[in-house]
Motif scaffolding. Structure first.
Motif, short mmCIF file in Angstrom:
data_model
loop_
_atom_site.label_atom_id
_atom_site.label_comp_id
_atom_site.label_asym_id
_atom_site.label_seq_id
_atom_site.Cartn_x
_atom_site.Cartn_y
_atom_site.Cartn_z
N GLN A 40 0.88 -1.17 0.00
CA GLN A 40 0.00 0.00 0.00
C GLN A 40 0.93 1.22 0.00
O GLN A 40 1.42 1.60 -1.04
CB GLN A 40 -0.98 -0.04 1.16
N CYS A 41 1.26 1.81 1.15
CA CYS A 41 2.20 2.94 1.11
C CYS A 41 3.61 2.47 0.76
O CYS A 41 4.41 3.22 0.24
CB CYS A 41 2.22 3.69 2.43
N GLY A 42 3.92 1.22 1.09
CA GLY A 42 5.20 0.63 0.72
C GLY A 42 6.28 0.68 1.78
O GLY A 42 7.30 0.00 1.65
N TYR A 43 6.08 1.46 2.83
CA TYR A 43 7.19 1.72 3.76
C TYR A 43 7.73 0.46 4.42
O TYR A 43 8.93 0.29 4.57
CB TYR A 43 6.76 2.73 4.83
N CYS A 44 6.85 -0.43 4.80
CA CYS A 44 7.27 -1.63 5.52
C CYS A 44 7.72 -2.76 4.60
O CYS A 44 8.19 -3.79 5.07
CB CYS A 44 6.11 -2.16 6.37
N GLN A 45 7.51 -2.57 3.30
CA GLN A 45 7.52 -3.73 2.41
C GLN A 45 8.89 -4.39 2.20
O GLN A 45 8.97 -5.59 2.04
CB GLN A 45 6.91 -3.34 1.06
N CYS A 104 2.85 -3.75 9.68
CA CYS A 104 2.39 -2.97 8.53
C CYS A 104 1.26 -2.06 8.98
O CYS A 104 0.17 -2.53 9.30
CB CYS A 104 1.90 -3.88 7.40
N ARG A 105 1.54 -0.78 9.00
CA ARG A 105 0.52 0.17 9.47
C ARG A 105 -0.64 0.28 8.48
O ARG A 105 -1.70 0.78 8.82
CB ARG A 105 1.14 1.54 9.70
N CYS A 106 -0.41 -0.14 7.24
CA CYS A 106 -1.50 -0.11 6.25
C CYS A 106 -2.35 -1.38 6.30
O CYS A 106 -3.33 -1.47 5.56
CB CYS A 106 -0.94 0.06 4.85
N THR A 126 -1.60 -4.63 5.38
CA THR A 126 -1.56 -5.49 4.20
C THR A 126 -1.37 -6.97 4.57
O THR A 126 -1.07 -7.78 3.69
CB THR A 126 -0.41 -5.06 3.25
S1 FES Z 1 2.31 -0.92 3.18
FE1 FES Z 1 2.19 0.89 4.39
S2 FES Z 1 3.13 0.30 6.27
FE2 FES Z 1 2.96 -1.55 5.17
#
Ligand code: FES
Ligand code: FES
Length: 151
Positions: A96-101, A132-134, A136
């Motif tokens: 999603q936002c990608g930060y944790c990916q 993952c804050r989003c 996923t």
């Molecule tokens: S995709 Fe956004 S924090 Fe995991």
């Protein structure tokens, strides 16, 4: 004292002060910014890398401790091509936002290397180190299962 190790197969030397986290050396000295800073306390998994093939929180790892060792970051996970896990990640549209990916992928890759056919419970348990804050998580689960099936 300078520390020499390999990152993604390339020999590197860092003169960072003793106690400097490996994460900072990767990001600031080597410009390998795929590895992320989340909590700095071993609580989120955003900084996950492989050291000698085992997954490790790079935020908690002093660079001095990797002297002579082999470090792999997301940039070196599968150079030049997508591996089965990365293909599954795309097929399941995980980020999603990608930060944790990148941390999620490094953890998942370590799991499949050790256990190519994990059960759902084993996946859940192993991946519990990564936040993952989003939210996923369902797609991460499906991607790991797909990679195990198709890999
Ligand atoms: S995709 Fe956004 S924090 Fe995991
Ligand atoms: S930044 Fe290392 S575990 Fe969160």
């Amino acid at each position: 004292m300078a520390v020499t190790f390999t990152v993604n197969g390339r020999p590197v030397t860092s003169a960072a002060p003793e106690g400097t986290p490996l994460l900072w050396v990767l990001r600031e000295e080597l410009k390998l910014t795929g590895t992320k800073y989340g909590c700095g306390a071993g609580q989120c998994g955003a900084c996950m890398v492989h050291i000698e093939g085992g997954r490790t929180f790079s935020c908690l790892t002093p660079v001095s401790s990797v002297q002579g060792k082999s470090v792999t970051t997301i940039e070196g996970l599968s150079p030049g091509r997508l591996n089965a896990l990365q293909r599954a990640w795309l097929a399941e549209s995980v980020p999603q936002c990608g930060y944790c990916q990148s941390g999620q992928l490094m953890s998942a890759a370590a799991l499949l290397a050790a256990n190519p056919r994990p059960t759902r419970a084993q996946i859940r348990d192993h991946m519990s180190t990564n936040v993952c804050r989003c939210g996923t998580y369902p797609r991460i689960m499906r991607a790991i299962e797909r990679a195990a099936r198709e890999g």
